[in-house]
Design a protein around this motif. Structure first.
Motif, PDB file in Angstrom:
ATOM      1  N   ASP A  18       0.832  -1.207   0.000  1.00  0.00           N
ATOM      2  CA  ASP A  18       0.000   0.000   0.000  1.00  0.00           C
ATOM      3  C   ASP A  18       0.864   1.252   0.000  1.00  0.00           C
ATOM      4  O   ASP A  18       0.500   2.262  -0.615  1.00  0.00           O
ATOM      5  CB  ASP A  18      -0.930   0.008   1.210  1.00  0.00           C
ATOM      6  N   CYS A  19       1.988   1.211   0.707  1.00  0.00           N
ATOM      7  CA  CYS A  19       2.894   2.348   0.739  1.00  0.00           C
ATOM      8  C   CYS A  19       3.448   2.631  -0.657  1.00  0.00           C
ATOM      9  O   CYS A  19       3.376   3.759  -1.162  1.00  0.00           O
ATOM     10  CB  CYS A  19       4.035   2.090   1.719  1.00  0.00           C
ATOM     11  N   SER A  22       1.045   3.956  -3.285  1.00  0.00           N
ATOM     12  CA  SER A  22       0.576   5.329  -3.045  1.00  0.00           C
ATOM     13  C   SER A  22       1.545   6.364  -3.595  1.00  0.00           C
ATOM     14  O   SER A  22       1.195   7.537  -3.755  1.00  0.00           O
ATOM     15  CB  SER A  22       0.366   5.569  -1.547  1.00  0.00           C
ATOM     16  N   ARG A  84       1.201   6.822   3.745  1.00  0.00           N
ATOM     17  CA  ARG A  84       0.660   6.826   2.387  1.00  0.00           C
ATOM     18  C   ARG A  84       0.656   8.265   1.858  1.00  0.00           C
ATOM     19  O   ARG A  84       0.299   9.201   2.572  1.00  0.00           O
ATOM     20  CB  ARG A  84      -0.782   6.295   2.355  1.00  0.00           C
ATOM     21  N   SER A  86      -1.055  11.026  -0.312  1.00  0.00           N
ATOM     22  CA  SER A  86      -2.363  11.315  -0.885  1.00  0.00           C
ATOM     23  C   SER A  86      -2.220  11.787  -2.331  1.00  0.00           C
ATOM     24  O   SER A  86      -1.141  12.196  -2.778  1.00  0.00           O
ATOM     25  CB  SER A  86      -3.067  12.400  -0.063  1.00  0.00           C
ATOM     26  N   GLU A  87      -3.311  11.758  -3.063  1.00  0.00           N
ATOM     27  CA  GLU A  87      -3.298  12.190  -4.466  1.00  0.00           C
ATOM     28  C   GLU A  87      -2.865  13.650  -4.579  1.00  0.00           C
ATOM     29  O   GLU A  87      -2.064  14.011  -5.455  1.00  0.00           O
ATOM     30  CB  GLU A  87      -4.682  11.993  -5.084  1.00  0.00           C
TER      31      GLU A  87
END
Length: 250
Positions: A18-19, A22, A84, A86-87
């Motif tokens: 997940d890291c 992202s 993570r 973010s966008e």
């Protein structure tokens, strides 16, 4: 201008995928692994990361400095495996690395699975994580300080930090970090007063987190974390006190 994202790992199989996924703003993802025994390495490599095995030896500063030496590109993005991007933060990073060299503070938000804490110990904070490779200095064994000769600015977009899965994980880190802090204080020649540091300093730590930093607004978890901060402060000074008095032996 290109970016190397650096992740330091040790048995982070539950987080590493997940890291990495992202991170959309880096040209290289570099994982420095402290001899993991789970699937951290294979998962990271399957996602295109470059993995180098290097023992931590309880010194986060030297591990980061080693990582910088291996980085291919001129901008460094430090990210932990339990964080993570973010966008919005990905977009901000992609934009600013094309501009004048500066060091950037990212706004870190702490996230739980079933609780919410936005004040006190886990209130959002700013951490220096994006900076040009040249001139970086890092000091400290744990909670190490990253510094740069470049001027600092805040960057738009959140860095999400997924804190702890359970209390066992929390207290394992509690024990490890208080030991590292006590050893660091000893190496720095720091003294320890029983009254000032073991009796009074923890009270101030609780008051600051629960009242001044409004941990009480987070309800039960806010109280628990503030009390734990009291004991964290006391424990690291208890360990230091006995390191100085009897080399840590009771």
């Amino acid at each position: 201008m290109s970016v190397t994202a650096i992740i330091l790992t040790k048995n982070e199989a539950r987080n590493i995928a997940d890291c990495i996924t992202s991170i959309q703003c880096a040209d290289e993802i570099l994982v420095i692994d402290d001899e993991s025994t789970d699937e951290t390495v294979s998962l990271a490599e399957s996602l295109g990361a470059k993995v180098i095995s290097h023992p931590l030896q309880n010194n986060w500063a030297q591990q980061r400095l080693f990582a910088i030496e291996q980085a291919q590109y001129e901008w460094i993005l430090f990210i932990d495996a339990d964080e993570r991007i973010s966008e919005k933060l990905n977009t901000s990073i992609t934009k600013v690395v094309k501009e004048e060299k500066r060091a950037y503070l990212l706004e870190r938000h702490n996230v739980f699975h079933h609780n919410k804490a936005t004040h006190g110990v886990l209130r959002p904070d700013r951490v220096l994580r994006l900076l040009p490779k040249d001139g970086i200095t890092i000091i400290g064994y744990v909670h190490e300080k990253i510094s740069s000769p470049y001027s600092e600015e805040k960057l738009q977009g959140a860095l999400y930090h997924y804190t702890y899965d359970n209390w066992q994980q929390y207290f394992n880190k509690f024990n490890s970090y208080t030991t590292l802090a006590a050893n660091r204080y000893k190496d720095e020649g720091k003294s320890c007063s029983f009254v000032r540091d073991i009796m009074l300093r923890p009270m101030w730590a609780f008051f600051k987190m629960y009242i001044l930093d409004r941990g009480f607004l987070d309800g039960k978890i806010g109280f628990i974390l503030s009390i734990n901060h009291y004991f964290y402060t006391m424990t690291k000074y208890v360990k230091l006190y006995y390191l100085l008095k009897s080399n840590g032996k009771l």
